[in-house]
Write an enzyme that holds these catalytic residues in place. Structure first.
Site, PDB file in Angstrom:
ATOM      1  N   HIS A 101      -3.042   1.479   6.601  1.00  0.00           N
ATOM      2  CA  HIS A 101      -3.339   1.145   5.747  1.00  0.00           C
ATOM      3  C   HIS A 101      -3.085   2.797   4.996  1.00  0.00           C
ATOM      4  CE1 HIS A 101      -4.348  -1.334   1.864  1.00  0.00           C
ATOM      5  NE2 HIS A 101      -5.163  -0.898   1.425  1.00  0.00           N
TER       6      HIS A 101
ATOM      7  N   HIS B 275      -6.270   1.248  -4.401  1.00  0.00           N
ATOM      8  CA  HIS B 275      -5.012   0.764  -3.186  1.00  0.00           C
ATOM      9  C   HIS B 275      -4.602  -0.420  -3.412  1.00  0.00           C
ATOM     10  CE1 HIS B 275      -7.173  -1.444  -0.948  1.00  0.00           C
ATOM     11  NE2 HIS B 275      -8.299  -1.335  -1.373  1.00  0.00           N
TER      12      HIS B 275
ATOM     13  N   CYS C 253       0.517  -1.209  -0.185  1.00  0.00           N
ATOM     14  CA  CYS C 253      -0.148   0.178   0.113  1.00  0.00           C
ATOM     15  C   CYS C 253       0.886   1.052   0.077  1.00  0.00           C
ATOM     16  CB  CYS C 253      -0.945   0.156   1.198  1.00  0.00           C
ATOM     17  SG  CYS C 253      -0.469  -0.181   2.855  1.00  0.00           S
TER      18      CYS C 253
END
Length: 182
Positions: free
Chosen positions: A135, A147, A80
């Site tokens: 994240h 993402h 990510c």
């Protein structure tokens, strides 16, 4: 696959049309090639619509790239934060820190006040590992973000309002306009 294509086209259209619906601070339309005089609000909002759009378009070129733990290149795949770091470097010349937590705390990024204030190109953060900023993705507009989600998955667009992501949302950050390389 048809749904993903429709999503990409719809998001691209939103980004492009946002740039087309430009008005001067007094509300009158701006002609082609004209630029409004900067206002205090405009200069303090972070990446302008063009920079945010560049980030979104750059990010979408990596749809379906594989997730790779520790990955930070188009060839190897992305995790990510490797994904957001790579996209911001390519699109804006901004070098983000390596981890999601470091990106959330980077002095070059400013906090976005609420989900309603999100703009395309903002970094959105989530608590997925019992850590506040574990994240990160890139807001693309229309309640969606792009993402690199997890091992076995690929870079994709999802709704920020989906139950899983909505419950885990921990905030957003925006690059200061002064930090964008012209």
């Amino acid at each position: 696959m048809v749904r993903r294509t429709v999503d990409v086209v719809a998001i691209w259209a939103v980004v492009v049309l946002c740039g087309c619906a430009t008005q001067a601070p007094n509300g009158s339309p701006i002609g082609i090639g004209e630029t409004p005089a900067p206002t205090a609000a405009a200069s303090s909002n972070g990446p302008d619509a063009v920079a945010g759009g560049e980030v979104v378009i750059a990010a979408m070129t990596f749809l379906d790239r594989p997730y790779q733990f520790g990955g930070q290149s188009a060839e190897a795949g992305f995790d990510c934060s490797g994904f957001t770091r790579y996209v911001f470097g390519q699109a804006l010349g901004v070098e983000l820190p390596r981890s999601a937590e470091e990106q959330a705390q980077a002095p070059m990024l400013r906090s976005v006040s609420s989900r309603r204030a999100l703009q395309p190109g903002d970094l959105v953060f989530f608590n997925t590992l019992q850590r506040t900023f574990s994240h990160v993705g890139i807001y693309v507009g229309d309640g969606r973000f792009i993402h690199a989600p997890r091992t076995g998955a690929q870079v994709r667009i999802e709704s920020i309002h989906a139950t899983y992501w909505s419950r885990r949302y921990t905030g957003a950050r925006r690059v200061a306009a002064s930090d964008v390389t012209p």
